[in-house]
Design a protein around this motif. Structure first.
Motif, PDB file in Angstrom:
ATOM      1  N   ALA A   1       0.830  -1.205   0.000  1.00  0.00           N
ATOM      2  CA  ALA A   1       0.000   0.000   0.000  1.00  0.00           C
ATOM      3  C   ALA A   1       0.864   1.255   0.000  1.00  0.00           C
ATOM      4  N   THR A   2       1.956   1.196   0.785  1.00  0.00           N
ATOM      5  CA  THR A   2       2.848   2.358   0.826  1.00  0.00           C
ATOM      6  C   THR A   2       3.455   2.619  -0.552  1.00  0.00           C
ATOM      7  N   ALA A   3       3.793   1.524  -1.230  1.00  0.00           N
ATOM      8  CA  ALA A   3       4.407   1.675  -2.543  1.00  0.00           C
ATOM      9  C   ALA A   3       3.394   2.210  -3.564  1.00  0.00           C
ATOM     10  N   LEU A   4       2.150   1.720  -3.491  1.00  0.00           N
ATOM     11  CA  LEU A   4       1.153   2.109  -4.485  1.00  0.00           C
ATOM     12  C   LEU A   4       0.563   3.482  -4.217  1.00  0.00           C
ATOM     13  N   TRP A   5       0.330   3.754  -2.945  1.00  0.00           N
ATOM     14  CA  TRP A   5      -0.360   4.989  -2.589  1.00  0.00           C
ATOM     15  C   TRP A   5       0.537   5.794  -1.664  1.00  0.00           C
ATOM     16  N   ASN A   6       1.239   6.720  -2.210  1.00  0.00           N
ATOM     17  CA  ASN A   6       2.164   7.540  -1.442  1.00  0.00           C
ATOM     18  C   ASN A   6       1.467   8.175  -0.236  1.00  0.00           C
ATOM     19  N   PRO A   7       1.993   7.890   0.977  1.00  0.00           N
ATOM     20  CA  PRO A   7       1.315   8.367   2.190  1.00  0.00           C
ATOM     21  C   PRO A   7       1.234   9.883   2.270  1.00  0.00           C
ATOM     22  N   GLN A   8       2.062  10.595   1.503  1.00  0.00           N
ATOM     23  CA  GLN A   8       2.040  12.060   1.596  1.00  0.00           C
ATOM     24  C   GLN A   8       0.775  12.645   0.958  1.00  0.00           C
ATOM     25  N   THR A   9       0.202  11.918   0.004  1.00  0.00           N
ATOM     26  CA  THR A   9      -0.987  12.431  -0.664  1.00  0.00           C
ATOM     27  C   THR A   9      -2.213  12.253   0.235  1.00  0.00           C
ATOM     28  N   GLN A  10      -3.089  13.257   0.238  1.00  0.00           N
ATOM     29  CA  GLN A  10      -4.313  13.098   1.024  1.00  0.00           C
ATOM     30  C   GLN A  10      -5.409  12.499   0.146  1.00  0.00           C
ATOM     31  N   ARG A  11      -6.003  11.433   0.665  1.00  0.00           N
ATOM     32  CA  ARG A  11      -7.080  10.797  -0.093  1.00  0.00           C
ATOM     33  C   ARG A  11      -8.337  10.807   0.749  1.00  0.00           C
ATOM     34  N   ILE A  12      -9.390  11.350   0.175  1.00  0.00           N
ATOM     35  CA  ILE A  12     -10.634  11.439   0.936  1.00  0.00           C
ATOM     36  C   ILE A  12     -11.718  10.636   0.234  1.00  0.00           C
ATOM     37  N   VAL A  13     -12.314   9.722   0.975  1.00  0.00           N
ATOM     38  CA  VAL A  13     -13.471   9.003   0.446  1.00  0.00           C
ATOM     39  C   VAL A  13     -14.703   9.730   0.952  1.00  0.00           C
ATOM     40  N   TYR A  14     -15.503  10.270   0.028  1.00  0.00           N
ATOM     41  CA  TYR A  14     -16.661  11.049   0.444  1.00  0.00           C
ATOM     42  C   TYR A  14     -17.747  10.126   0.962  1.00  0.00           C
ATOM     43  N   PRO A  15     -18.548  10.655   1.878  1.00  0.00           N
ATOM     44  CA  PRO A  15     -19.654   9.837   2.406  1.00  0.00           C
ATOM     45  C   PRO A  15     -20.563   9.374   1.268  1.00  0.00           C
ATOM     46  N   PHE A  16     -21.084   8.162   1.419  1.00  0.00           N
ATOM     47  CA  PHE A  16     -22.035   7.658   0.436  1.00  0.00           C
ATOM     48  C   PHE A  16     -23.297   8.517   0.480  1.00  0.00           C
ATOM     49  N   PHE A  17     -24.066   8.469  -0.579  1.00  0.00           N
ATOM     50  CA  PHE A  17     -25.341   9.192  -0.684  1.00  0.00           C
ATOM     51  C   PHE A  17     -25.129  10.691  -0.462  1.00  0.00           C
ATOM     52  N   GLU A  18     -23.947  11.155  -0.756  1.00  0.00           N
ATOM     53  CA  GLU A  18     -23.617  12.573  -0.616  1.00  0.00           C
ATOM     54  C   GLU A  18     -23.927  13.120   0.765  1.00  0.00           C
ATOM     55  N   GLY A  19     -23.817  12.272   1.739  1.00  0.00           N
ATOM     56  CA  GLY A  19     -23.973  12.721   3.122  1.00  0.00           C
ATOM     57  C   GLY A  19     -25.410  12.995   3.526  1.00  0.00           C
ATOM     58  N   ASP A  20     -26.384  12.558   2.733  1.00  0.00           N
ATOM     59  CA  ASP A  20     -27.786  12.774   3.087  1.00  0.00           C
ATOM     60  C   ASP A  20     -28.121  12.045   4.381  1.00  0.00           C
ATOM     61  N   PHE A  21     -29.078  12.600   5.095  1.00  0.00           N
ATOM     62  CA  PHE A  21     -29.437  11.965   6.356  1.00  0.00           C
ATOM     63  C   PHE A  21     -30.923  12.021   6.573  1.00  0.00           C
ATOM     64  N   VAL A  22     -31.368  11.299   7.570  1.00  0.00           N
ATOM     65  CA  VAL A  22     -32.781  11.259   7.912  1.00  0.00           C
ATOM     66  C   VAL A  22     -32.871  11.429   9.424  1.00  0.00           C
ATOM     67  N   GLY A  23     -33.928  12.089   9.871  1.00  0.00           N
ATOM     68  CA  GLY A  23     -34.079  12.286  11.298  1.00  0.00           C
ATOM     69  C   GLY A  23     -34.801  11.111  11.950  1.00  0.00           C
ATOM     70  N   ILE A  24     -34.160  10.489  12.945  1.00  0.00           N
ATOM     71  CA  ILE A  24     -34.804   9.417  13.694  1.00  0.00           C
ATOM     72  C   ILE A  24     -34.780   9.805  15.159  1.00  0.00           C
ATOM     73  N   LEU A  25     -35.961   9.924  15.793  1.00  0.00           N
ATOM     74  CA  LEU A  25     -36.061  10.306  17.193  1.00  0.00           C
ATOM     75  C   LEU A  25     -35.281  11.576  17.474  1.00  0.00           C
ATOM     76  N   GLY A  26     -35.308  12.466  16.523  1.00  0.00           N
ATOM     77  CA  GLY A  26     -34.651  13.748  16.734  1.00  0.00           C
ATOM     78  C   GLY A  26     -33.147  13.731  16.506  1.00  0.00           C
ATOM     79  N   VAL A  27     -32.625  12.577  16.087  1.00  0.00           N
ATOM     80  CA  VAL A  27     -31.191  12.503  15.807  1.00  0.00           C
ATOM     81  C   VAL A  27     -31.016  12.382  14.300  1.00  0.00           C
ATOM     82  N   ASN A  28     -30.077  13.135  13.766  1.00  0.00           N
ATOM     83  CA  ASN A  28     -29.800  13.008  12.348  1.00  0.00           C
ATOM     84  C   ASN A  28     -28.918  11.781  12.083  1.00  0.00           C
ATOM     85  N   VAL A  29     -29.479  10.826  11.358  1.00  0.00           N
ATOM     86  CA  VAL A  29     -28.734   9.620  11.035  1.00  0.00           C
ATOM     87  C   VAL A  29     -28.483   9.616   9.535  1.00  0.00           C
ATOM     88  N   SER A  30     -27.233   9.543   9.138  1.00  0.00           N
ATOM     89  CA  SER A  30     -26.942   9.599   7.707  1.00  0.00           C
ATOM     90  C   SER A  30     -27.250   8.246   7.073  1.00  0.00           C
TER      91      SER A  30
END
Lengths: 657, 284
Positions: free
Chosen positions: A111-140
């Motif tokens: 992994a170190t060889a393939l993906w240089n640790p210096q680069t920042q890689r961000i995996v975005y939340p699925f469903f573009e971070g949409d959420f639904v309210g359950i019992l007053g708590v936002n659950v994505s």
């Protein structure tokens, strides 16, 4: 109330991820008898591959996920089973442990060889971070998906195992692969299935986890070490029960979330930051405490290979002298960072010698030996106040020895895998509580450690330091060999070879274990004092203090020869020279350590005594890949009457245990 | 039969007693209410079909298996709650059906570990009787059981028969008063079996209690003073070899197995000498 619910959701989601990865651990363990220490690393590779396909190459995320989980993971599993694990049939727990640790290093290296640790890689939340309210708590939706996946896994995996009767065949494979083969099943097919399922679940956990660490981006080490949580959950299920594993994972997830919510205010600031890391370790430790004590059992298994010859007193003296003279001559031409790497390599060699005693002879796996290195250096720094007094040395050896005796306590009840996990938990706890804690180490999270006051050596500077550490290494090697030749050493080996016979001859393993743990820890503490002196101090973020370093050192010693002092020397040097070589290479060629570890563990599969125990090297010349007879007991006559070349090789390998 | 000498022996206080031992593995009863006593100076046989519970009983006696019910006592002292190493210090030694040698040590080191593990009395007895230092005492013990020639070999390289004899020498290294032998003859040829039989009689003559689990009925009938028959975890018969051979229950358990002609047990002489038996190469 809503805060409570919020943290409950966080806890359940975390627990769901742990449950998935721990289920994978348990499935692999029950079907193959091998506990996959690399489970987290597998998940890490999956997460990176997922990032690569989705964000790197712009694939459709669902397609990317499917490719990673349904194609890449099973392929990787088949490759690993075929290349590494199949040879381990009938191997000791320690050996299969080493091989999965090696797999971890390989995956981290790749992994170190393939993906240089210096680069920042961000995996975005699925469903573009949409959420639904359950019992007053936002659950994505991401969180819902994670929990849903865990529930499906919890129901489907046991069903899958039962309905396809794979579970039955799998269990039979662990008990006796040969018998299964006789009954018409193909044992490796079943093992393959176990690995594939395990890797799939590891990959799923890794990919579900990836978006949650989005703030910092994917990190190789973080993802790899997250598996400690999985270990803890699997231990709750005693590595067998899937429902209990699931329950353990949920309990751990909630415990982590609630501690974060309600405990942070009640502990010192310096500790509060470490809560997410400390909770799973404490949880693992408690889970191990309630694991039933290992029952003494006659197992009737004889090692199929001979142990390396133990050098006599004169030979070890001579070997030590040769080493010191060689190092003295080398010091004339060496300098700079290469010499520094050799100097600290020799200090790590002393820690490696402690592993020869503890794991090589006594069969007690320790994954926290580098913790003693750190504690040794720390004690020296505190007692001698940055100087190099002999009192500081004595204190360091005494403190680490006592600490070693304390770590031996779980070893009285646990063996093999569980013991390794307990030492791992101890090392991790020490890392976060002690070394990552500025209130102990001082400003800059580091403490000055002086070099030993040896009259005359001060004037020689770094070269003197190198020779001094070589002398200490030689002395420790002579001590280790002397211990092995005497009553305690025989007893140690006996305890490892047959605990049942050991007990029925009237010996109590308690004393033997406590003594060997204390002795080994004190020796590692000495190594730490010298290491600290060579570095000029101990830094809390020193890479050697991380649990991967304890593991890497153990693996390197095992690759060279876990029961030889030469193996300790080469193992210690490998641990610093490989990273040094890495810095000399073009940056594209990273991951060298993992590569060497990979070749090493493949060798370890062939020759349980490591490179030094490879048939051609141990008194009998054979073609390197002659497969017949298997690496077996050296016929007694051959040891003395081998060809002249062979015996001169033996003689030339002075100091080899 | 001629019971007098044997009867005289039998009245000696038993050195090992098990009473009402029951062991269950899950729902399966491995042993049910097994009671027997073993006297010093005698060779006691324990026979029965495979799975009858013989090895389980050895495990219970030596402390590797906790019984669900019942007590074990050595010299009248209840040892049921003691660990295996405490029992060994009271003079109990055993060998294993599936070898439990210290596989990476040489044969003599295997025995040396035993010698060095004994308490002061045991060590004095072994070193005093055989030699002065551990190494020569170990070699002497190996010679006594007939495998002196392999003293320096790693035990992993030994054929099964020799390995069993190394285990026997190792068991002798703590000068046991009770010696449990689990199928010592398997892997031995006829000649070696005969020599082992003689050795077992010698060990009994030294005042030790020898308990023998063995499938070789020739050996059992020839060497034992008393035989207990286990079947499905229960003692179904006890008696002298002659009685055992005649017992219908035994014949049923061994249906089809042909018992050899009764051989009069090598009756120990009535005046059994004390423990100070000279070490000679009797078995060689």
């Amino acid at each position: 109330m809503s805060e409570f619910l919020q943290y409950t959701v966080i806890g359940i989601v975390a627990g769901a991820v742990y449950a998935i990865t721990a289920t994978g651990l348990v499935v692999t363990y029950t079907t193959t008898g091998i506990f996959n220490f690399a489970q987290g690393a597998v998940g890490m590779v999956a997460a990176f591959a997922f990032w690569q396909l989705w964000q790197g190459w712009g694939w459709n995320p669902v397609l990317a996920l499917a490719l990673v989980l349904l194609v890449l993971m099973p392929l990787l599993a088949v490759l690993v089973e075929w290349g590494l694990m199949r040879r381990l049939h009938g191997a000791s727990t320690e050996r299969s442990l080493m091989v999965t640790l090696g797999l971890l290093l390989i995956l981290v290296g790749v992994a170190t060889a393939l993906w240089n640790p210096q680069t920042q890689r961000i995996v975005y939340p699925f469903f573009e971070g949409d959420f639904v309210g359950i019992l007053g708590v936002n659950v994505s939706y991401q969180q819902l998906l994670t929990v849903g996946a865990a529930v499906v896994i919890a129901v489907a995996v046991p069903y899958f195992l039962r309905v396809f009767r794979i579970g039955v065949a799998m269990r039979a494979v662990v008990d006796d692969p040969d018998l299964v083969a006789l009954a018409g099943a193909k044992p490796y097919r079943v093992a393959q299935m176990g690995w594939m399922l395990g890797f799939f679940l590891a990959g799923l956990a890794g990919c579900l986890l990836a978006p949650t660490v989005a703030s910092t981006g994917l990190n190789i080490d973080t993802l790899t070490i997250l598996v400690v949580n999985g270990y803890a959950a699997a231990v709750v299920g005693r590595l067998r029960s899937l429902p209990w594993t699931f329950a353990g994972a949920m309990a751990l997830g909630l415990a982590g979330a609630y501690s974060l919510a309600y405990l942070s205010e009640h502990v010192p600031q310096s500790l509060a930051a470490q809560i997410p890391e400390i909770v799973p370790v404490v949880f693992l430790f408690i889970a191990l405490l309630v694991v039933p004590a290992v029952r003494l059992r006659a197992i009737g298994r004889l090692p199929t290979h001979a142990a390396p010859r133990v050098a006599g007193f004169r030979q070890s003296l001579l070997g030590g002298a040769v080493l010191v003279i060689a190092v003295a001559l080398l010091s004339l031409v060496l300098g700079g960072s290469l010499m520094a790497a050799i100097t600290s390599g020799l200090a790590l060699g002393i820690v490696a010698l402690s592993l020869v005693l503890l794991t090589g002879y006594g069969g007690q796996v320790s994954l926290c030996q580098m913790t003693f290195l750190g504690v040794g250096a720390f004690t020296m720094g505190k007692v001698a106040n940055g100087g190099g007094s002999w009192w500081g040395l004595l204190a360091a050896v005494g403190v680490t020895g006592a600490l070693g005796a304390f770590v031996a306590l779980p070893a009285l009840r646990l063996r093999g895998l569980y013991l390794a996990l307990a030492t791992l938990a101890f090392g991790e706890a020490a890392f976060y509580v002690l070394f990552q804690n500025p209130s102990y180490l001082g400003t800059g999270n580091s403490i000055a450690v002086g070099r030993l006051d040896i009259p005359g050596l001060r004037t020689v500077g770094d070269k003197g330091e190198l020779i001094e550490i070589a002398v200490f290494f030689a002395l420790c090697a002579i001590i280790v060999l002397a211990v092995r030749r005497h009553t305690f050493g025989r007893r140690l080996v006996a305890m490892n070879d047959s605990p049942a016979a050991f007990a029925t001859l009237g010996m109590s393993a308690t004393r033997t274990k406590v003594v060997v743990f204390a002795l080994a820890a004190a020796m590692a503490g000495l190594g730490g004092v010298l290491y600290g002196g060579a570095q000029g101090g101990l830094n809390g973020s020193d890479v050697q203090l991380e649990f991967l370093s304890s593991l890497t050192l153990l693996l390197f010693v095992a690759i060279w020869g876990l029961r030889t002092t030469t193996g300790a020397l080469l193992g210690g040097l490998s641990a610093t020279l490989l990273p040094f070589a890495q810095t000399q290479l073009p940056s594209g060629l990273s991951g060298l350590t993992g590569l060497v570890a990979g070749v090493g563990i493949i060798l370890l599969g062939r020759s349980p005594e490591g490179v030094l125990g490879f048939p051609g090297l141990s008194g009998r010349i054979r073609l390197p890949f002659a497969d017949d007879p298997p690496p077996s007991v050296r016929p007694p006559a051959a040891a003395g009457s081998g060809s002249d070349v062979a015996s001169s090789v033996e003689e030339g390998r002075i100091g080899v245990a | 039969m001629s019971p007098e000498p044997a009867a005289a022996q039998r009245v000696r206080e038993p050195v090992l007693e098990v009473r009402g031992i029951t062991v269950r593995f899950g729902g399966v009863a491995a042993l049910t209410d097994v009671s027997l006593a073993v006297s010093p100076g005698q060779v006691t046989g324990l026979i029965g079909p495979n799975g009858a519970g013989k090895t389980t009983l050895f495990n219970v006696i030596s402390g590797l298996q906790r019984p669900d019910h019942g007590r074990v006592s050595i010299d009248g002292r209840d040892v049921t709650d003691l660990g295996p190493h405490r029992r060994a210090r009271l003079g109990l030694a055993r060998t294993f059906q599936r070898l439990e040698l210290f596989g990476t040590l040489s044969a003599s080191d295997n025995v040396r570990v035993g010698i060095e593990s004994g308490n002061r009395r045991q060590r004095a007895a072994v070193l005093g009787a055989l030699a002065t230092d551990g190494q020569s005492a170990a070699v002497a013990l190996l010679e006594r059981v007939g495998v002196g020639a392999v003293a320096n070999d790693p035990v992993g390289a030994l054929p099964t028969g020799s390995a069993r004899l190394v285990e026997l020498a190792r068991a002798l290294s703590i000068d046991p008063r009770v010696l449990l032998l689990d199928e010592p003859c398997s892997g031995l040829d006829d000649n070696e079996t005969g020599q082992l039989g003689t050795l077992l009689r010698d060990l009994a003559t030294e005042g030790r209690a020898v308990v023998l689990v063995e499938h070789d009925m020739d050996v059992v009938l020839k060497v034992c003073d008393l035989v207990h028959v286990l079947d499905f975890g229960e003692v179904i018969a006890s008696g002298t070899p002659a009685e055992i051979k005649a017992a219908p229950a035994v014949q049923a358990a061994y249906l089809g197995a042909e018992l050899p002609d009764v051989v009069t047990p090598a009756a120990p002489s009535p005046a059994t000498p004390g423990p100070a038996a000279p070490v000679d190469g009797a078995t060689r």
